[in-house]
Scaffold this motif. Sequence first.
Motif, PDB file in Angstrom:
ATOM      1  N   TRP A 145       3.199   2.860 -54.378  1.00 40.38           N
ATOM      2  CA  TRP A 145       2.120   1.941 -54.026  1.00 40.38           C
ATOM      3  C   TRP A 145       1.401   1.465 -55.277  1.00 40.38           C
ATOM      4  O   TRP A 145       1.405   2.125 -56.317  1.00 40.38           O
ATOM      5  N   VAL A 146       0.789   0.277 -55.169  1.00 42.04           N
ATOM      6  CA  VAL A 146       0.017  -0.296 -56.271  1.00 42.04           C
ATOM      7  C   VAL A 146      -1.427  -0.474 -55.820  1.00 42.04           C
ATOM      8  O   VAL A 146      -1.685  -0.866 -54.680  1.00 42.04           O
ATOM      9  N   SER A 147      -2.351  -0.153 -56.720  1.00 36.49           N
ATOM     10  CA  SER A 147      -3.774  -0.224 -56.379  1.00 36.49           C
ATOM     11  C   SER A 147      -4.522  -1.172 -57.290  1.00 36.49           C
ATOM     12  O   SER A 147      -4.051  -1.537 -58.368  1.00 36.49           O
ATOM     13  N   HIS A 148      -5.722  -1.509 -56.865  1.00 35.18           N
ATOM     14  CA  HIS A 148      -6.523  -2.466 -57.606  1.00 35.18           C
ATOM     15  C   HIS A 148      -7.078  -1.913 -58.914  1.00 35.18           C
ATOM     16  O   HIS A 148      -7.673  -2.652 -59.695  1.00 35.18           O
ATOM     17  N   ASP A 149      -6.912  -0.625 -59.163  1.00 38.97           N
ATOM     18  CA  ASP A 149      -7.357  -0.103 -60.461  1.00 38.97           C
ATOM     19  C   ASP A 149      -6.221  -0.171 -61.485  1.00 38.97           C
ATOM     20  O   ASP A 149      -6.156   0.603 -62.426  1.00 38.97           O
ATOM     21  N   SER A 150      -5.328  -1.130 -61.252  1.00 39.18           N
ATOM     22  CA  SER A 150      -4.198  -1.322 -62.177  1.00 39.18           C
ATOM     23  C   SER A 150      -3.335  -0.079 -62.325  1.00 39.18           C
ATOM     24  O   SER A 150      -2.942   0.278 -63.437  1.00 39.18           O
ATOM     25  N   THR A 151      -3.088   0.597 -61.218  1.00 37.80           N
ATOM     26  CA  THR A 151      -2.181   1.743 -61.290  1.00 37.80           C
ATOM     27  C   THR A 151      -1.003   1.543 -60.344  1.00 37.80           C
ATOM     28  O   THR A 151      -1.091   0.822 -59.358  1.00 37.80           O
ATOM     29  N   LEU A 152       0.082   2.205 -60.693  1.00 38.55           N
ATOM     30  CA  LEU A 152       1.260   2.284 -59.836  1.00 38.55           C
ATOM     31  C   LEU A 152       1.492   3.772 -59.591  1.00 38.55           C
ATOM     32  O   LEU A 152       1.452   4.560 -60.522  1.00 38.55           O
ATOM     33  N   CYS A 153       1.682   4.152 -58.329  1.00 36.97           N
ATOM     34  CA  CYS A 153       1.906   5.571 -58.028  1.00 36.97           C
ATOM     35  C   CYS A 153       3.166   5.736 -57.188  1.00 36.97           C
ATOM     36  O   CYS A 153       3.570   4.820 -56.479  1.00 36.97           O
ATOM     37  N   LEU A 154       3.737   6.937 -57.257  1.00 37.87           N
ATOM     38  CA  LEU A 154       4.932   7.227 -56.481  1.00 37.87           C
ATOM     39  C   LEU A 154       4.861   8.666 -56.007  1.00 37.87           C
ATOM     40  O   LEU A 154       4.579   9.567 -56.794  1.00 37.87           O
ATOM     41  N   ALA A 155       5.074   8.878 -54.696  1.00 36.67           N
ATOM     42  CA  ALA A 155       5.110  10.234 -54.152  1.00 36.67           C
ATOM     43  C   ALA A 155       6.557  10.558 -53.820  1.00 36.67           C
ATOM     44  O   ALA A 155       7.256   9.757 -53.195  1.00 36.67           O
ATOM     45  N   ASP A 156       7.018  11.736 -54.253  1.00 37.63           N
ATOM     46  CA  ASP A 156       8.419  12.105 -54.097  1.00 37.63           C
ATOM     47  C   ASP A 156       8.521  13.295 -53.153  1.00 37.63           C
ATOM     48  O   ASP A 156       8.133  14.409 -53.507  1.00 37.63           O
ATOM     49  N   ALA A 157       9.019  13.050 -51.921  1.00 33.74           N
ATOM     50  CA  ALA A 157       9.119  14.144 -50.957  1.00 33.74           C
ATOM     51  C   ALA A 157      10.095  15.204 -51.439  1.00 33.74           C
ATOM     52  O   ALA A 157      10.011  16.365 -51.064  1.00 33.74           O
ATOM     53  N   GLY A 158      11.040  14.787 -52.289  1.00 35.56           N
ATOM     54  CA  GLY A 158      11.991  15.737 -52.832  1.00 35.56           C
ATOM     55  C   GLY A 158      11.362  16.681 -53.848  1.00 35.56           C
ATOM     56  O   GLY A 158      11.973  17.658 -54.266  1.00 35.56           O
TER      57      GLY A 158
END
Lengths: 369, 106
Positions: A219-232
């Motif tokens: 997901w991308v947020s308005h605080d200029s970050t990109l995040c990724l959650a890995d269920a693995g």
Amino acid sequence: MAYHSFLLEPISCHAWNKDRTQIALCPNNHEVHIYRKDGAKWSKVHELKEHNGQVTGIDWAPESNRLVTCGTDRNAYVWTLKGNVWKPTLVILRINRAARCVKWSPKENKFAVGSGSRLISICYFEQENDWWVCKHIKKPIRSTVLSLDWHPNNILLAAGSCDFKCRIFSAYIKEVEERPSPTPWGSKMPFGELMFESSSSCGWVHSICFSASGSRVAWVSHDSTLCLADAGKKMAVASLCTETLPLLAVTFITENSLVAAGHDCCPMLFTYEESQGTLSFGGKLDVPKQSSQRGLTARERFQNLDKKASSDTANATLDTLHKNSISQISVLTGGKDKCSQFCTTGMDGGMSIWDVKSLESALKDLKIK
Amino acid sequence: RRTGEALRAFHTAIRSSPGSSRSQAMKEQAQGTMLKVLTSFKSSEIEQAVNSLDRNGVDLLMKYIYKGFEKPTENSSAILLQWHEKALAVGGLGSIIRVLTARKTV
């Protein structure tokens, strides 16, 4: 890169049909216009007028060929093609604020609508009454839901919200489907169950995307970050503070590579390194034209100094293909695991198709894993 | 006064920036300390100091720079603008965006 300027106003949202010969888009008003590709041109073939407010989301189901649209008028419509006419069916969402996003589930027997009512409406067709009904997922959403994406199992739904969180819910509807088997996100999936919630970033979550396998969500947020959650990796979250303006749209193009775009008007590549659990910036994907590098005359230098207090040659015009923020990205061919083409639309009213192979050969340092 | 001292003071100030649980008094003290450190740098030393920070450090520095702009003293803005230029070169517009969106301010 093929760029087509549809409008002089923003394209609010768009969706493609299955064979990518037609695109449905909202031209920043209450309507949906469908264009068909005619050789090198685009011809408008349909105008769908039913909404009383701006259309904020469109999704085109590839197999059943139905369209679903949602708008600020708090309604959603399912459109079916009868002959050469698109016929709308109203879906009561039971919301008291604008609808903001809509997505068909992979099996096309449900769709989800995110809204300013701080809830998600999961809609499915009730055969006996011959109409669409909906169930609400409310807790613990605290603000507008801006984006949605379905897991390939047709049950789990990721939602990005203005309360700064990315969440994964179960949208299991017993009336239309079998009990789901366990996934890396969990085994118990009653309707509305919260399977994952990100810890606070500090920005509205503009866009959210499951990987093709469903075991990762970005997901991308308005605080200029990109995040990724890995269920693995037990849902470990990797995040990247970018140097760019906020990103508004993101999609996976392989299990490890993402393309995102936003207020910098240009798509960018990001790579997830699974072994280290990190995200990194892979480069801008907009290959700038060879701008003519002629020197400035003394007169021009002085004019610059007078106007801008600076005599350097930095452009006042954008080098990028899109001349305004990109608000949506869609995968055209290859799916989210082997994307070969993707499409961007933006506030400049333009639509651009990007070819991954051409990008790889044009940008030598580009590494798509 | 040697360059090394300023750099060490800088890193100490960055490292000891109060975390999440803080009183207004603590925050103001940290702001004051940081401002003193930043204004004690010579222009030529700034770039090296900025380059010695990691991503989070640059974001934190940018927050302090803007906090310094908020409460200008006689000569502070000039040197802060130089810090801003160097921090922007490394952190990009994203670091400024995060000053605006941060829920926990410095």
